[in-house]
Enzyme design. Structure first.
Site, PDB file in Angstrom:
ATOM      1  N   GLU A  82       0.249   5.184   0.619  1.00 26.93           N
ATOM      2  CA  GLU A  82      -0.704   6.214   1.031  1.00 26.93           C
ATOM      3  C   GLU A  82      -0.266   7.584   0.516  1.00 26.93           C
ATOM      4  OE1 GLU A  82      -1.260   5.601   5.253  1.00 26.93           O
ATOM      5  OE2 GLU A  82      -2.388   3.743   4.877  1.00 26.93           O
ATOM      6  N   CYS A 115     -10.796  -3.756  -3.748  1.00 29.36           N
ATOM      7  CA  CYS A 115      -9.798  -4.752  -4.178  1.00 29.36           C
ATOM      8  C   CYS A 115     -10.449  -6.079  -4.524  1.00 29.36           C
ATOM      9  CB  CYS A 115      -8.717  -4.911  -3.120  1.00 29.36           C
ATOM     10  SG  CYS A 115      -7.570  -3.509  -3.133  1.00 29.36           S
ATOM     11  N   ASN A 145       0.837  -1.199   0.000  1.00 31.21           N
ATOM     12  CA  ASN A 145       0.000   0.000   0.000  1.00 31.21           C
ATOM     13  C   ASN A 145       0.873   1.249   0.000  1.00 31.21           C
ATOM     14  OD1 ASN A 145       0.597  -0.765   2.708  1.00 31.21           O
ATOM     15  ND2 ASN A 145      -1.139   0.388   3.507  1.00 31.21           N
ATOM     16  N   CYS A 193      -4.009   0.505  -2.544  1.00 34.39           N
ATOM     17  CA  CYS A 193      -3.885  -0.734  -1.784  1.00 34.39           C
ATOM     18  C   CYS A 193      -2.790  -1.632  -2.360  1.00 34.39           C
ATOM     19  CB  CYS A 193      -5.207  -1.503  -1.807  1.00 34.39           C
ATOM     20  SG  CYS A 193      -6.488  -0.797  -0.755  1.00 34.39           S
ATOM     21  N   GLU A 253      -2.977  -4.780  -3.072  1.00 36.29           N
ATOM     22  CA  GLU A 253      -3.476  -5.658  -4.137  1.00 36.29           C
ATOM     23  C   GLU A 253      -3.467  -4.932  -5.476  1.00 36.29           C
ATOM     24  OE1 GLU A 253      -4.814  -4.991  -1.218  1.00 36.29           O
ATOM     25  OE2 GLU A 253      -5.969  -6.639  -0.411  1.00 36.29           O
ATOM     26  N   CYS A 295     -10.176  -5.114   0.756  1.00 37.63           N
ATOM     27  CA  CYS A 295     -11.305  -4.184   0.815  1.00 37.63           C
ATOM     28  C   CYS A 295     -12.248  -4.448  -0.362  1.00 37.63           C
ATOM     29  CB  CYS A 295     -10.802  -2.743   0.803  1.00 37.63           C
ATOM     30  SG  CYS A 295     -10.233  -2.171  -0.813  1.00 37.63           S
TER      31      CYS A 295
HETATM   32  N1  THU Z   1      -5.188  -1.722   2.632  1.00 35.80           N
HETATM   33  C1  THU Z   1      -4.632  -2.487   1.635  1.00 35.80           C
HETATM   34  O1  THU Z   1      -3.577  -2.132   1.092  1.00 35.80           O
HETATM   35  N2  THU Z   1      -5.236  -3.644   1.307  1.00 35.80           N
HETATM   36  C2  THU Z   1      -6.317  -4.159   1.928  1.00 35.80           C
HETATM   37  O2  THU Z   1      -6.764  -5.231   1.564  1.00 35.80           O
HETATM   38  C3  THU Z   1      -6.951  -3.436   3.040  1.00 35.80           C
HETATM   39  C4  THU Z   1      -6.423  -2.072   3.300  1.00 35.80           C
HETATM   40  C5  THU Z   1      -4.535  -0.484   3.022  1.00 35.80           C
HETATM   41  C6  THU Z   1      -5.219   0.782   2.634  1.00 35.80           C
HETATM   42  C7  THU Z   1      -4.646   1.749   3.651  1.00 35.80           C
HETATM   43  O3  THU Z   1      -3.391   2.219   3.176  1.00 35.80           O
HETATM   44  C8  THU Z   1      -4.405   0.904   4.881  1.00 35.80           C
HETATM   45  O4  THU Z   1      -4.410  -0.448   4.427  1.00 35.80           O
HETATM   46  C9  THU Z   1      -5.447   1.075   5.972  1.00 35.80           C
HETATM   47  O5  THU Z   1      -6.723   0.955   5.466  1.00 35.80           O
END
Ligand code: THU
Length: 143
Positions: free
Chosen positions: A44, A94, A42, A53, A55, A91
């Site tokens: 941000e 994803c 991920n 994310c 994925e 999520c």
């Molecule tokens: N996140 C992912 O990268 N993948 C997931 O399957 C769930 C959430 C990340 C998004 C954000 O940067 C952090 O986790 C918290 O939500």
């Protein structure tokens, strides 16, 4: 590649996560139809919704390398200051991203820091999904 090795690749990608706002570090490693492995973490952003994310990164890497179908995708995540990882369910967005490149055999694998593994069919994570067949003519659905 064994399932453990795929999780190790996801954990290595997780170490590169850029999660300074949530402190929730995620890594994903997917195996495509040829056995090639692609990873993502991920990333941000100060403009929070712009973050991506793990994925999504792995899927982008797969496409850039010429892969077409996700055979397995391993996801690991957890808070940076906690001991390890928790089950990090993809999520909703994803799940949709995975479904785009999934087939009936695609597996989504989650592992916590105790080593427990949960395995899902992509279809069970997104039942009654909206997908390529809803948009494209039948002849164009694959690829
Ligand atoms: N996140 C992912 O990268 N993948 C997931 O399957 C769930 C959430 C990340 C998004 C954000 O940067 C952090 O986790 C918290 O939500």
């Amino acid at each position: 590649m064994t399932e453990d090795e795929l999780f190790e690749r996801a954990l290595a990608a997780r170490q590169r996560a850029y999660a300074r706002y949530s402190s929730f570090l995620v890594g994903a490693a997917l195996e495509d139809e040829s056995g090639a492995v692609h990873v993502g973490c991920n990333v941000e952003n100060a403009a929070y919704p712009v973050g991506t994310c793990a994925e999504a990164g792995a899927i982008s890497a797969m496409r850039a390398a010429g892969g077409q179908t996700i055979r397995r995708i391993a996801v690991v995540g957890g808070l940076a200051d906690a001991a390890g990882t928790v089950f990090c369910a993809p999520c909703g967005a994803c799940r949709q991203r995975i479904a785009e490149f999934a087939d009936a055999n695609t597996q989504v694998l989650l592992r916590d820091d105790l080593g427990a593994v949960r395995r899902f069919d992509s279809g069970s994570l997104l039942p009654a999904a909206f997908g390529p067949a809803d948009v494209l003519p039948t002849s164009a659905v694959k690829g």
